[in-house]
Design a protein around this motif. Structure first.
Motif, PDB file in Angstrom:
ATOM      1  N   VAL A  46       0.830  -1.207   0.000  1.00  0.00           N
ATOM      2  CA  VAL A  46       0.000   0.000   0.000  1.00  0.00           C
ATOM      3  C   VAL A  46       0.866   1.260   0.000  1.00  0.00           C
ATOM      4  N   ASP A  47       2.174   1.090   0.187  1.00  0.00           N
ATOM      5  CA  ASP A  47       3.102   2.223   0.133  1.00  0.00           C
ATOM      6  C   ASP A  47       3.684   2.297  -1.275  1.00  0.00           C
ATOM      7  N   LEU A  48       3.536   3.466  -1.893  1.00  0.00           N
ATOM      8  CA  LEU A  48       3.937   3.623  -3.295  1.00  0.00           C
ATOM      9  C   LEU A  48       5.426   3.353  -3.501  1.00  0.00           C
ATOM     10  N   LYS A  49       6.277   3.934  -2.630  1.00  0.00           N
ATOM     11  CA  LYS A  49       7.721   3.740  -2.803  1.00  0.00           C
ATOM     12  C   LYS A  49       8.115   2.293  -2.532  1.00  0.00           C
ATOM     13  N   LEU A  81       8.354  10.483  -9.616  1.00  0.00           N
ATOM     14  CA  LEU A  81       6.899  10.691  -9.621  1.00  0.00           C
ATOM     15  C   LEU A  81       6.322  10.512  -8.222  1.00  0.00           C
ATOM     16  N   ALA A  82       6.786   9.463  -7.526  1.00  0.00           N
ATOM     17  CA  ALA A  82       6.295   9.221  -6.164  1.00  0.00           C
ATOM     18  C   ALA A  82       6.643  10.410  -5.265  1.00  0.00           C
ATOM     19  N   ASN A  83       7.832  10.989  -5.469  1.00  0.00           N
ATOM     20  CA  ASN A  83       8.250  12.131  -4.656  1.00  0.00           C
ATOM     21  C   ASN A  83       7.432  13.376  -4.977  1.00  0.00           C
ATOM     22  N   ILE A  84       7.103  13.573  -6.255  1.00  0.00           N
ATOM     23  CA  ILE A  84       6.288  14.729  -6.655  1.00  0.00           C
ATOM     24  C   ILE A  84       4.932  14.671  -5.934  1.00  0.00           C
ATOM     25  N   VAL A  85       4.359  13.476  -5.875  1.00  0.00           N
ATOM     26  CA  VAL A  85       3.078  13.294  -5.178  1.00  0.00           C
ATOM     27  C   VAL A  85       3.259  13.499  -3.674  1.00  0.00           C
ATOM     28  N   TYR A  86       4.344  12.965  -3.119  1.00  0.00           N
ATOM     29  CA  TYR A  86       4.582  13.045  -1.679  1.00  0.00           C
ATOM     30  C   TYR A  86       4.781  14.493  -1.222  1.00  0.00           C
ATOM     31  N   GLU A  87       5.455  15.288  -2.055  1.00  0.00           N
ATOM     32  CA  GLU A  87       5.668  16.702  -1.697  1.00  0.00           C
ATOM     33  C   GLU A  87       4.362  17.479  -1.681  1.00  0.00           C
ATOM     34  N   ARG A  88       3.397  17.093  -2.547  1.00  0.00           N
ATOM     35  CA  ARG A  88       2.111  17.795  -2.605  1.00  0.00           C
ATOM     36  C   ARG A  88       1.161  17.345  -1.480  1.00  0.00           C
ATOM     37  N   SER A 140       1.805  12.195   1.703  1.00  0.00           N
ATOM     38  CA  SER A 140       1.553  10.775   1.958  1.00  0.00           C
ATOM     39  C   SER A 140       1.971   9.954   0.744  1.00  0.00           C
ATOM     40  N   ARG A 141       2.336   8.696   1.021  1.00  0.00           N
ATOM     41  CA  ARG A 141       2.640   7.772  -0.079  1.00  0.00           C
ATOM     42  C   ARG A 141       1.654   6.612  -0.094  1.00  0.00           C
ATOM     43  N   SER A 142       0.657   6.643   0.779  1.00  0.00           N
ATOM     44  CA  SER A 142      -0.285   5.523   0.870  1.00  0.00           C
ATOM     45  C   SER A 142      -1.240   5.527  -0.316  1.00  0.00           C
ATOM     46  N   LEU A 143      -1.394   4.367  -0.941  1.00  0.00           N
ATOM     47  CA  LEU A 143      -2.295   4.270  -2.093  1.00  0.00           C
ATOM     48  C   LEU A 143      -3.757   4.471  -1.697  1.00  0.00           C
ATOM     49  N   PHE A 144      -4.073   4.372  -0.391  1.00  0.00           N
ATOM     50  CA  PHE A 144      -5.452   4.630   0.051  1.00  0.00           C
ATOM     51  C   PHE A 144      -5.765   6.122   0.047  1.00  0.00           C
ATOM     52  N   ILE A 145      -4.720   6.931   0.221  1.00  0.00           N
ATOM     53  CA  ILE A 145      -4.928   8.381   0.336  1.00  0.00           C
ATOM     54  C   ILE A 145      -4.722   9.087  -0.997  1.00  0.00           C
TER      55      ILE A 145
END
Length: 443
Positions: free
Chosen positions: A267-270, A316-323, A326-331
């Motif tokens: 469930v964690d993107l990274k 890409l995962a970091n771009i999402v995390y900075e915004r 969270s890295r959880s696919l549920f969120i």
């Protein structure tokens, strides 16, 4: 080779004065100059002192320069928020310096020295710029896995020198040394670095806790040190390899299959991207261990392709995390509503991660398929199931993150900065263009 080494060495004082963009542009310029030094030789040339370069060293040094320059571009927030960015630049340049020396060493003890030295700046990057407090545990895992496996290798290198009186790759080329304990200790350090299933647990931890630059260099270059080391030591371990390599091929393929199933419940993107790295590198391990032409060059191609593709996915995962924090696919569901233009890059890099044409990943996997299946026909079934599952977990990652109802905390839309699109473009374009140069590796 010495001029490029001095180039990277003299960039280090610029980090002390904080010339962020100057260092970035200098690395890109160095990449451009080094690109024209390609000679296609399959044995060491461009010799200077203890350094040399052949086609495999060349592509991995080129990959190192490229990834290190993109690390600075991806870590713009470190510079923007003045988060000890001078020290950060120094560690990146120091890491590149060590990697350059490692890939161009013409001597086994030099190679060992720089192979182990790459550990130090990487741990500082994880400890200093990682996200969660668990980064300390991840760094300790990384340190002890690497040190545990590398001490036997040092003993073997010294023992080898005691017998033959030389450690130069060009002089030990024709020795077929046969001794199981020597063989095991010599390659075990590289198996941990690749990483092979059973000794892979440091990798997901290190990836998840590392900053984006740490993840990029881990996925992009440091895993390739293991493959490169295996390629070098098998020149004098051929007899042992013919007898015992079936063990590592079996562990690599079965382990890749098991980790494909593990990927589908992340469930964690990274963490998902990190486990997919282990699967790709298990194919590389299988190809190298078959010790035939298609296997060796297929694994080199897949290493380059995975280095670029996996590094891009971590960006890409970091771009999402900075915004979103969270890295959880549920969120992070419904990103196509939040960052519409970025979904194209998610699609392109995800499709390349599962080896869709016209990517370099596809070419590497086709060569590895030929190699592994020619070694044993039964491997066809394992390879087919792995290919199927790689598509499954990549689609799971893409569809879960891009589609679905957005979380209530995502209340706006945002299209990213220009430098982020440039960063993703610079990851993606070599994956398309290098396939046009593939004749050098096939001829």
């Amino acid at each position: 080779m010495l001029k490029f080494l001095l180039f990277s060495l003299f960039l280090m004082p610029f980090s002390y004065y904080g010339y962020w963009w100057l260092v970035l542009i200098s690395l890109l310029m160095m990449n451009f100059i080094f690109y024209f030094y390609f000679n296609g030789s399959y044995y060491f040339c461009s010799m200077s002192y203890f350094m040399g370069c052949d086609v495999i060293s060349y592509v991995l040094i080129l990959l190192s320069i490229w990834i290190c320059s993109l690390m600075l571009l991806a870590s713009n927030s470190v510079y923007h928020y003045n988060y000890y960015y001078k020290m950060f630049m120094f560690f990146i340049l120091f890491l590149f310096f060590v990697l350059f020396l490692c890939f161009s060493s013409n001597n086994l003890i030099m190679f060992y020295l720089f192979f182990e030295s790459s550990l130090i700046p990487t741990i500082f990057l994880i400890f200093g710029w990682g996200y969660q407090p668990e980064r300390l545990q991840a760094g300790i895992y990384f340190l002890f896995y690497t040190l545990f496996s590398s001490l036997p290798m040092l003993v073997c290198v010294l023992y080898f020198y005691n017998i033959y009186g030389s450690l130069s790759f060009s002089l030990v080329f024709n020795f077929n040394y046969f001794y199981f304990i020597f063989y095991l200790c010599m390659i075990f350090s590289f198996l941990v670095k690749i990483p092979m299933f059973f000794v892979h647990l440091w990798l997901p931890k290190a990836h998840v806790e590392a900053p984006v630059s740490g993840s990029m260099i881990l996925a992009g270059v440091l895993l390739k040190l293991g493959g490169y080391g295996l390629f070098r030591v098998f020149s004098f371990l051929i007899l042992s390899g013919v007898m015992y390599n079936f063990v590592w091929i079996s562990i690599g393929l079965i382990g890749g299959l098991i980790i494909s199933l593990i990927c589908m419940r992340q469930v964690d993107l990274k963490s998902l991207i990190a486990y997919s790295s282990v699967i790709h590198m298990s194919l590389v391990l299988g190809g190298l261990m078959t010790m035939n032409y298609w296997g060796v060059f297929g694994s080199i191609i897949l290493m380059i392709a995975h280095g670029l593709c996996s590094s891009g996915l971590f960006c890409l995962a970091n771009i999402v995390y900075e915004r979103l924090g969270s890295r959880s696919l549920f969120i992070i569901k419904g990103l196509i509503n939040f960052m519409p233009s970025m979904s194209l890059w998610w699609f392109l890099l995800s499709s390349y991660n599962m080896a869709a044409p016209p990517s370099l990943n596809l070419m590497g996997e086709i060569m590895l398929f030929n190699s592994i299946v020619s070694w044993n026909l039964f491997n066809t079934y394992i390879f087919l199931i792995m290919s199927f599952f790689s598509a499954v977990y990549t689609l799971y990652m893409y569809s879960y993150s891009q589609h679905g109802n957005s979380s209530s905390m995502i209340y706006s839309f945002m299209n990213g900065y220009i430098f982020e699109y440039l960063l993703l473009f610079l990851h993606w374009i070599p994956l398309n263009l290098i396939i046009l140069m593939s004749s050098y590796l096939f001829i």
